[in-house]
Design a protein around this motif. Structure first.
Motif, PDB file in Angstrom:
ATOM      1  N   ARG A 133       0.816  -1.250   0.026  1.00  0.00           N
ATOM      2  CA  ARG A 133       0.009  -0.091   0.069  1.00  0.00           C
ATOM      3  C   ARG A 133       0.990   1.284   0.032  1.00  0.00           C
ATOM      4  NH1 ARG A 133      -3.248  -3.296   3.624  1.00  0.00           N
ATOM      5  NH2 ARG A 133      -2.112  -2.505   5.373  1.00  0.00           N
ATOM      6  N   LYS A 134       2.076   1.137   0.726  1.00  0.00           N
ATOM      7  CA  LYS A 134       3.092   2.256   0.821  1.00  0.00           C
ATOM      8  C   LYS A 134       3.604   2.640  -0.475  1.00  0.00           C
ATOM      9  CE  LYS A 134       6.475   4.588   3.513  1.00  0.00           C
ATOM     10  NZ  LYS A 134       7.471   4.315   4.807  1.00  0.00           N
ATOM     11  N   TYR A 135       4.362   1.514  -1.067  1.00  0.00           N
ATOM     12  CA  TYR A 135       5.283   1.767  -2.228  1.00  0.00           C
ATOM     13  C   TYR A 135       4.476   1.260  -3.609  1.00  0.00           C
ATOM     14  CZ  TYR A 135       8.741   2.553   1.464  1.00  0.00           C
ATOM     15  OH  TYR A 135       9.293   2.937   2.342  1.00  0.00           O
ATOM     16  N   GLY A 136       3.584   0.324  -3.709  1.00  0.00           N
ATOM     17  CA  GLY A 136       2.668   0.072  -4.830  1.00  0.00           C
ATOM     18  C   GLY A 136       3.359  -0.514  -5.981  1.00  0.00           C
ATOM     19  N   THR A 137       4.755  -1.214  -5.451  1.00  0.00           N
ATOM     20  CA  THR A 137       5.348  -1.915  -6.509  1.00  0.00           C
ATOM     21  C   THR A 137       4.503  -3.224  -6.860  1.00  0.00           C
ATOM     22  OG1 THR A 137       6.814  -3.111  -4.888  1.00  0.00           O
ATOM     23  CG2 THR A 137       7.662  -1.114  -5.892  1.00  0.00           C
ATOM     24  N   ARG A 138       4.653  -3.453  -8.229  1.00  0.00           N
ATOM     25  CA  ARG A 138       3.934  -4.816  -8.605  1.00  0.00           C
ATOM     26  C   ARG A 138       4.939  -5.598  -9.586  1.00  0.00           C
ATOM     27  NH1 ARG A 138      -1.496  -4.615  -8.561  1.00  0.00           N
ATOM     28  NH2 ARG A 138      -2.478  -2.445  -7.722  1.00  0.00           N
ATOM     29  N   THR A 139       6.129  -5.059 -10.143  1.00  0.00           N
ATOM     30  CA  THR A 139       6.965  -5.705 -10.773  1.00  0.00           C
ATOM     31  C   THR A 139       8.334  -5.508 -10.282  1.00  0.00           C
ATOM     32  OG1 THR A 139       7.460  -4.034 -12.354  1.00  0.00           O
ATOM     33  CG2 THR A 139       5.402  -5.488 -12.802  1.00  0.00           C
TER      34      THR A 139
ATOM     35  N   ARG B 117      16.492   2.798  -7.150  1.00  0.00           N
ATOM     36  CA  ARG B 117      17.077   4.094  -7.619  1.00  0.00           C
ATOM     37  C   ARG B 117      16.744   5.198  -7.020  1.00  0.00           C
ATOM     38  NH1 ARG B 117      16.941   0.841 -12.592  1.00  0.00           N
ATOM     39  NH2 ARG B 117      14.873   1.930 -13.040  1.00  0.00           N
ATOM     40  N   LYS B 118      15.257   5.366  -6.769  1.00  0.00           N
ATOM     41  CA  LYS B 118      14.694   6.638  -6.327  1.00  0.00           C
ATOM     42  C   LYS B 118      15.187   6.687  -4.880  1.00  0.00           C
ATOM     43  CE  LYS B 118      10.298   8.836  -6.044  1.00  0.00           C
ATOM     44  NZ  LYS B 118       8.724   8.493  -6.286  1.00  0.00           N
ATOM     45  N   ASP B 119      14.831   5.680  -3.992  1.00  0.00           N
ATOM     46  CA  ASP B 119      15.031   5.655  -2.659  1.00  0.00           C
ATOM     47  C   ASP B 119      15.683   4.443  -2.220  1.00  0.00           C
ATOM     48  OD1 ASP B 119      14.711   5.978   0.078  1.00  0.00           O
ATOM     49  OD2 ASP B 119      12.333   6.047   0.052  1.00  0.00           O
ATOM     50  N   PRO B 120      17.198   4.381  -2.284  1.00  0.00           N
ATOM     51  CA  PRO B 120      17.879   3.121  -1.906  1.00  0.00           C
ATOM     52  C   PRO B 120      17.520   2.546  -0.489  1.00  0.00           C
ATOM     53  CG  PRO B 120      19.354   4.909  -3.037  1.00  0.00           C
ATOM     54  CD  PRO B 120      18.029   5.598  -2.723  1.00  0.00           C
ATOM     55  N   GLY B 121      17.144   3.416   0.390  1.00  0.00           N
ATOM     56  CA  GLY B 121      16.937   2.924   1.726  1.00  0.00           C
ATOM     57  C   GLY B 121      15.486   2.118   2.003  1.00  0.00           C
ATOM     58  N   ALA B 122      14.667   2.497   0.773  1.00  0.00           N
ATOM     59  CA  ALA B 122      13.214   1.766   0.666  1.00  0.00           C
ATOM     60  C   ALA B 122      13.272   0.231   0.521  1.00  0.00           C
ATOM     61  CB  ALA B 122      12.361   2.509  -0.086  1.00  0.00           C
ATOM     62  N   VAL B 123      14.554  -0.117  -0.291  1.00  0.00           N
ATOM     63  CA  VAL B 123      14.655  -1.637  -0.656  1.00  0.00           C
ATOM     64  C   VAL B 123      15.469  -2.360   0.143  1.00  0.00           C
ATOM     65  CG1 VAL B 123      15.193  -3.001  -2.360  1.00  0.00           C
ATOM     66  CG2 VAL B 123      13.853  -0.925  -2.933  1.00  0.00           C
TER      67      VAL B 123
ATOM     68  N   ALA C 110      20.136  -7.654 -14.449  1.00  0.00           N
ATOM     69  CA  ALA C 110      19.274  -7.775 -15.563  1.00  0.00           C
ATOM     70  C   ALA C 110      18.252  -6.623 -15.496  1.00  0.00           C
ATOM     71  CB  ALA C 110      18.495  -9.188 -15.534  1.00  0.00           C
ATOM     72  N   TYR C 111      17.942  -6.222 -14.194  1.00  0.00           N
ATOM     73  CA  TYR C 111      16.811  -5.089 -13.890  1.00  0.00           C
ATOM     74  C   TYR C 111      17.577  -3.934 -13.625  1.00  0.00           C
ATOM     75  CZ  TYR C 111      12.837  -8.234 -14.031  1.00  0.00           C
ATOM     76  OH  TYR C 111      11.774  -8.904 -14.849  1.00  0.00           O
ATOM     77  N   GLY C 112      18.922  -3.863 -13.788  1.00  0.00           N
ATOM     78  CA  GLY C 112      19.848  -2.391 -13.313  1.00  0.00           C
ATOM     79  C   GLY C 112      19.352  -2.276 -11.956  1.00  0.00           C
ATOM     80  N   MET C 113      19.301  -3.174 -11.000  1.00  0.00           N
ATOM     81  CA  MET C 113      18.935  -2.852  -9.617  1.00  0.00           C
ATOM     82  C   MET C 113      20.074  -2.824  -8.871  1.00  0.00           C
ATOM     83  SD  MET C 113      16.394  -5.296  -7.366  1.00  0.00           S
ATOM     84  CE  MET C 113      15.343  -5.535  -8.518  1.00  0.00           C
ATOM     85  N   SER C 114      20.301  -1.751  -8.122  1.00  0.00           N
ATOM     86  CA  SER C 114      21.346  -1.779  -6.947  1.00  0.00           C
ATOM     87  C   SER C 114      20.954  -1.547  -5.800  1.00  0.00           C
ATOM     88  CB  SER C 114      22.405  -0.527  -7.466  1.00  0.00           C
ATOM     89  OG  SER C 114      23.618  -0.263  -6.828  1.00  0.00           O
ATOM     90  N   VAL C 115      21.308  -2.589  -5.055  1.00  0.00           N
ATOM     91  CA  VAL C 115      20.885  -2.679  -3.675  1.00  0.00           C
ATOM     92  C   VAL C 115      22.232  -2.756  -2.838  1.00  0.00           C
ATOM     93  CG1 VAL C 115      19.287  -3.966  -1.766  1.00  0.00           C
ATOM     94  CG2 VAL C 115      18.669  -3.731  -4.251  1.00  0.00           C
ATOM     95  N   PRO C 116      22.359  -1.789  -1.721  1.00  0.00           N
ATOM     96  CA  PRO C 116      23.523  -1.696  -1.029  1.00  0.00           C
ATOM     97  C   PRO C 116      23.499  -3.060  -0.100  1.00  0.00           C
ATOM     98  CG  PRO C 116      22.465   0.324  -0.809  1.00  0.00           C
ATOM     99  CD  PRO C 116      21.351  -0.576  -1.467  1.00  0.00           C
ATOM    100  N   ALA C 117      24.859  -3.444  -0.014  1.00  0.00           N
ATOM    101  CA  ALA C 117      25.168  -4.721   0.729  1.00  0.00           C
ATOM    102  C   ALA C 117      24.494  -4.480   2.146  1.00  0.00           C
ATOM    103  CB  ALA C 117      26.419  -5.018   0.689  1.00  0.00           C
ATOM    104  N   LYS C 118      24.564  -3.279   2.612  1.00  0.00           N
ATOM    105  CA  LYS C 118      23.963  -3.486   4.121  1.00  0.00           C
ATOM    106  C   LYS C 118      22.423  -3.452   4.157  1.00  0.00           C
ATOM    107  CE  LYS C 118      23.523   1.805   3.811  1.00  0.00           C
ATOM    108  NZ  LYS C 118      22.289   1.792   4.016  1.00  0.00           N
ATOM    109  N   ASN C 119      21.601  -3.431   2.756  1.00  0.00           N
ATOM    110  CA  ASN C 119      20.504  -3.657   2.822  1.00  0.00           C
ATOM    111  C   ASN C 119      19.687  -5.015   2.418  1.00  0.00           C
ATOM    112  OD1 ASN C 119      20.356  -0.914   3.460  1.00  0.00           O
ATOM    113  ND2 ASN C 119      19.075  -0.328   1.586  1.00  0.00           N
ATOM    114  N   ILE C 120      20.979  -5.772   2.421  1.00  0.00           N
ATOM    115  CA  ILE C 120      20.607  -7.464   1.958  1.00  0.00           C
ATOM    116  C   ILE C 120      21.051  -8.170   3.259  1.00  0.00           C
ATOM    117  CG2 ILE C 120      21.095  -9.248   0.507  1.00  0.00           C
ATOM    118  CD1 ILE C 120      22.055  -7.083  -1.389  1.00  0.00           C
ATOM    119  N   THR C 121      20.051  -9.197   3.727  1.00  0.00           N
ATOM    120  CA  THR C 121      20.276  -9.867   4.842  1.00  0.00           C
ATOM    121  C   THR C 121      20.114 -11.449   4.236  1.00  0.00           C
ATOM    122  OG1 THR C 121      19.363  -8.297   6.236  1.00  0.00           O
ATOM    123  CG2 THR C 121      19.512 -10.578   7.207  1.00  0.00           C
ATOM    124  N   GLN C 122      20.978 -12.379   4.696  1.00  0.00           N
ATOM    125  CA  GLN C 122      20.798 -13.740   4.249  1.00  0.00           C
ATOM    126  C   GLN C 122      20.219 -14.263   5.567  1.00  0.00           C
ATOM    127  OE1 GLN C 122      24.272 -15.575   2.313  1.00  0.00           O
ATOM    128  NE2 GLN C 122      24.846 -13.577   1.573  1.00  0.00           N
TER     129      GLN C 122
END
Length: 318
Positions: free
Chosen positions: A157-163, A172-178, A199-211
């Motif tokens: 509801r907040k971000y509305g991403t579907r794809t 790209r617009k708000d790195p902290g949101a992803v 493939a999607y040109g997606m750049s997510v900082p390593a600190k935002n990725i949790t395994q």
């Protein structure tokens, strides 16, 4: 034919090397329903295997139950950790069959970098290559257990991403949101996170990725601890937790259609394996998979019992 004790002990050592244990006999009291009539596998001693996660445990049980209904004695060696062990067991003849995924074979085992978009063409290509490895792929199921990213309803509801393109744009617009929660294998596979970001040109900082472990991802996404989590499209927790799945609009992820993979020598000796399994495989789609997986992962039922109940409900066995 019984093996000498020394030979049997050595066999068990070899099986342990493949990740297999000695297994246990399947002793379901089943009779032919719409499959197995005339018991075409009577006299066969067949071993089924699988990987360790819920869907694989269910599929392994389904295969074994089908074999039993057709008259075979079945040894259960399901639940092998990781992708390689179970496949190698079938390849070596230590097991006779399992359900495997076309995308896993194409990318991971056969070392291709680009998936084939058409699922039937990918199955055909995988089958052709694996025939040289002593493995025969039987017709695939509609079930396509591929990767996806999902978020909870509040985040949607907040971000509305579907794809996935929307997610890349948001990054790209708000790195902290992803923020991403992913399992270790996905984080490092070419058909996982690295390839998806490229493939999607997606750049997510390593600190935002949790395994983390697969099961924990779903609860963390549902709670909102991770904005997006790696999920499997046939997982029953998607529906039970009301998660929103991002569409792979760039068709990056391979098709992961499940199909029986049988040791070619075993199939040559017992060709009825194909006619026994084909009707069952044809019935397996994503809706069925989600329902069966949810019975285990959400309701806490036993995978083997879930498989048996479904086989009986569908009339495959009695």
């Amino acid at each position: 034919m019984r093996q000498p004790r020394l030979a049997l002990a050595w066999t068990l050592v070899l099986l342990a090397g493949c990740g297999l244990t000695s297994g246990s006999p399947m002793v379901d009291d089943v009779k032919p329903g719409s499959i197995g009539r005339g018991e075409p596998l009577k006299g066969a001693h067949l071993t089924v295997t699988s990987k360790e996660f819920t869907e694989q445990l269910i599929l392994g049980a389904i295969m074994g139950i089908a074999f039993q209904a057709a008259g075979a004695d079945v040894l259960d060696r399901t639940g092998i950790q990781g992708s390689v062990g179970a496949r190698e067991a079938v390849k070596a003849g230590d097991a006779d069959g399992m359900y495997e995924y076309t995308g896993t074979a194409w990318i991971t085992y056969q070392s291709n970098s680009e998936p084939i978009a058409d699922p039937q063409e990918q199955w055909t290509a995988v089958r052709k290559t694996d025939l040289r490895n002593g493995l025969t792929w039987l017709p695939k199921a509609p079930l396509n257990n591929t990767y996806a990213l999902a978020m909870n309803q509040a985040a949607f509801r907040k971000y509305g991403t579907r794809t996935l393109s929307d997610v890349a744009a948001l990054a790209r617009k708000d790195p902290g949101a992803v923020t991403l929660c992913v399992e270790g294998e996905f984080a490092n596979r070419a058909d996982g996170l690295p390839g998806m970001q490229k493939a999607y040109g997606m750049s997510v900082p390593a600190k935002n990725i949790t395994q983390m472990d697969t099961g924990i991802i779903y609860t963390q996404v549902a709670k909102g601890s991770c904005r997006y989590g790696e999920v499997f499209t046939t997982d029953g927790r998607i529906k039970s937790m009301n998660l929103v799945v991002m569409r792979d609009d760039g068709t990056f992820f391979p098709n992961y259609n499940a199909a029986p993979v049988i040791n070619s020598k075993a199939l040559k000796r017992w060709p009825a394996i194909a006619e026994v399994l084909n009707p069952v495989t044809k019935k397996l789609d994503n809706t069925v998979a989600r329902e069966l997986n949810a019975k285990v992962d959400v309701a806490g039922e036993d995978p083997h019992q879930v498989a048996l109940d479904w086989m009986k409900a569908e009339g495959f066995v009695k």
